[in-house]
Scaffold this motif. Structure first.
Motif, PDB file in Angstrom:
ATOM      1  N   PHE A 316       0.854  -1.174   0.000  1.00 28.47           N
ATOM      2  CA  PHE A 316       0.000   0.000   0.000  1.00 28.47           C
ATOM      3  C   PHE A 316       0.893   1.228   0.000  1.00 28.47           C
ATOM      4  N   ILE A 317       0.590   2.165  -0.899  1.00 27.76           N
ATOM      5  CA  ILE A 317       1.361   3.398  -0.987  1.00 27.76           C
ATOM      6  C   ILE A 317       0.462   4.569  -0.632  1.00 27.76           C
ATOM      7  N   ARG A 361       4.974  -4.831  -9.351  1.00 25.36           N
ATOM      8  CA  ARG A 361       5.932  -3.853  -8.829  1.00 25.36           C
ATOM      9  C   ARG A 361       5.978  -2.580  -9.667  1.00 25.36           C
ATOM     10  N   HIS A 362       5.598  -2.688 -10.931  1.00 25.66           N
ATOM     11  CA  HIS A 362       5.715  -1.548 -11.846  1.00 25.66           C
ATOM     12  C   HIS A 362       4.840  -0.377 -11.407  1.00 25.66           C
ATOM     13  N   GLY A 363       3.558  -0.618 -11.163  1.00 25.19           N
ATOM     14  CA  GLY A 363       2.641   0.465 -10.824  1.00 25.19           C
ATOM     15  C   GLY A 363       3.040   1.222  -9.568  1.00 25.19           C
ATOM     16  N   SER A 368       5.243   5.860  -6.817  1.00 26.90           N
ATOM     17  CA  SER A 368       6.002   6.174  -5.613  1.00 26.90           C
ATOM     18  C   SER A 368       7.094   7.202  -5.858  1.00 26.90           C
ATOM     19  N   TRP A 369       7.659   7.226  -7.045  1.00 24.57           N
ATOM     20  CA  TRP A 369       8.698   8.225  -7.301  1.00 24.57           C
ATOM     21  C   TRP A 369       8.164   9.623  -7.010  1.00 24.57           C
ATOM     22  N   PHE A 370       6.927   9.883  -7.422  1.00 28.99           N
ATOM     23  CA  PHE A 370       6.313  11.186  -7.167  1.00 28.99           C
ATOM     24  C   PHE A 370       5.868  11.315  -5.711  1.00 28.99           C
ATOM     25  N   ILE A 371       5.327  10.231  -5.156  1.00 28.98           N
ATOM     26  CA  ILE A 371       4.831  10.274  -3.782  1.00 28.98           C
ATOM     27  C   ILE A 371       5.941  10.611  -2.801  1.00 28.98           C
ATOM     28  N   TYR A 372       7.117  10.026  -2.991  1.00 25.14           N
ATOM     29  CA  TYR A 372       8.229  10.275  -2.080  1.00 25.14           C
ATOM     30  C   TYR A 372       8.670  11.738  -2.108  1.00 25.14           C
TER      31      TYR A 372
END
Length: 453
Positions: A316-317, A361-363, A368-372
């Motif tokens: 979960f992200i 894992r792709h999605g 996540s790159w943006f979320i972080y």
């Protein structure tokens, strides 16, 4: 409750319940991932059993959908039902305390113009539509039935024990097990392979309100994201004058509650975000305020001999980009393809599992790159002053729309966007270092019952 390792046969001394009921596929969980995979596998002719601990309709957060969901609704034959319960959502608004203006991204301006809008939905209604569709497609659904234990035999078939809400027990023998249990993380918890996301750690506090002030006209259904000092808020307009409002914040901030009720804590934080407070000045709370901690997590793996983990059962992200339902349903699509291959063409099972793992894992990786970085002030400037140089804005909008699995050629422009972001950090080293240090402090684990799951 315990379970033997899914790679080993059940211990000889394990108690054996009475005769089990056979099925091809047993799905734990009747949310978006479980309902989707069950419907698709039943259509393929498999005997599918779904166990859901709840009885529908039931409350759930995660009410904002993405445009990428809509073609799947058409494929599943539920587009009209979702349209009937949904609030039209043409875009997403970002509101910063450090900028006078707000910034709205319209999905119609994404690279692929064929997905111009999405919906906001009450999950009680939405999940019920999906689950009933699984029944129509031929799945056998048991509500009010919680899976309590699983054992795998030497052939990697699953023996699952479940308890109905009347207290009785039932056992199924399945050729394949699908864990779509959401944040319960049935398999990952039993295997002890679930971990807090080391790069993101947050908690959420949320409730539904009536009489919240919305935008007028076509923008009424847009989701609004409000940044504030300790994280961000969501503002999700839905039908029947219902608005979902939630705060996603760092665990250290949850510790500052110090005896305040969740209701008071949420309202105090809303008061610290003036632009959101204005939208809620005349609002009345409709539901109890709830909280959940350990909001972002990931399991070490998403499959093994005889089982798959879908959606939130694997990872979960942070929901800042409303990706949860789309990632769950897409995992149901690739999960159905994978299980069908495993059951019909066992020789191809290993290759199918590898494809499944890559897709799963792709999605999360792309979001996540943006979320972080979304709370980084340099990234916030990028969002508040978007430029479409070399189609970078269109590519970003494609990510916001969920178009990360298709053939839309966004990747070159996204790489350029990321390169521009890194260059901006190099040009503003003090600002970048301060943001990095702040984030490092934000994501530190906090041992506090107030923010545990």
């Amino acid at each position: 409750m315990t379970a033997s390792s899914p790679t080993d046969p059940a211990p000889a001394h394990a108690p054996q319940p009475s005769a089990s009921l056979p099925c091809d596929v047993l799905v734990i969980g009747g949310g978006p991932a479980g309902s989707t995979v069950a419907a698709l596998l039943a259509e393929k002719g498999h005997h599918v059993v779904v166990l859901d601990k709840d009885r529908h309709p039931r409350f759930h957060i995660g009410e904002s959908l993405l445009p990428a969901n809509l073609p799947l609704f058409e494929r599943m034959g539920i587009a009209d039902e979702i349209r009937a319960i949904g609030m039209h959502k043409p875009g997403a608004e970002f509101v910063s305390p450090h900028h006078e203006h707000t910034q709205t991204f319209l999905f119609a301006e994404a690279w692929d113009k064929s997905m111009p809008a999405a919906y906001q939905v009450k999950r009680a209604e939405f999940d019920q539509v999906l689950l009933r569709n699984a029944v129509r497609r031929g799945a056998e659904v048991h509500e009010g039935t919680r899976a309590t234990a699983v054992e795998f035999d030497a052939r990697h078939q699953a023996r699952v024990t479940a308890r109905r809400d009347d207290g009785s027990e039932v056992v199924w023998q399945a050729r394949f097990l699908i864990d779509a249990s959401g944040r319960d993380t049935f398999m990952a918890s039993r295997l002890r392979i679930k971990h807090r996301n080391p790069r993101h750690n947050s908690a959420a506090v949320y409730a539904h309100f009536r009489h919240a002030r919305r935008h007028e006209g076509a923008s009424e259904g847009n989701i609004s994201i409000f940044w504030f000092e300790h994280g961000w808020f969501w503002f999700i307009p839905m039908t029947d004058d219902t608005t979902s409002v939630g705060m996603v914040t760092w665990p250290y901030h949850m510790k500052t509650r110090q005896g305040r009720s969740l209701d008071q804590f949420l309202m105090d934080n809303i008061a610290s975000c003036p632009k959101l407070q204005q939208r809620l000045a005349q609002a009345e709370r409709m539901t109890a305020v709830e909280a959940t901690g350990n909001f972002s997590y990931v399991a070490e793996r998403n499959h093994g001999p005889g089982y798959l983990m879908l959606g939130d059962a694997f990872a979960f992200i942070d929901p800042v980009f409303s990706s949860g339902v789309w990632l769950a349903m897409h995992s149901g699509v690739i999960g159905a393809e994978t299980v069908d291959t495993c059951l019909r063409q066992p020789a191809q099972a290993a290759a199918a599992m590898r494809r499944f793992d890559r897709a799963m894992r792709h999605g999360p990786r792309e979001f996540s790159w943006f979320i972080y970085r979304v709370t980084n002030p340099i990234m916030r400037d990028f969002f508040m002053y978007p430029k479409n140089v070399l189609r970078m804005k269109e590519a970003l909008l494609s990510v916001l729309a969920g178009d990360v699995f298709g053939t839309t050629p966004i990747w070159r422009s996204l790489w350029l966007f990321k390169g521009l972001y890194y260059s901006s950090n190099l040009l503003q080293p003090r600002r970048a270092f301060a943001a990095w240090r702040r984030r490092r402090a934000n994501i530190r684990p906090v041992d506090d019952p107030a923010v545990s799951t």
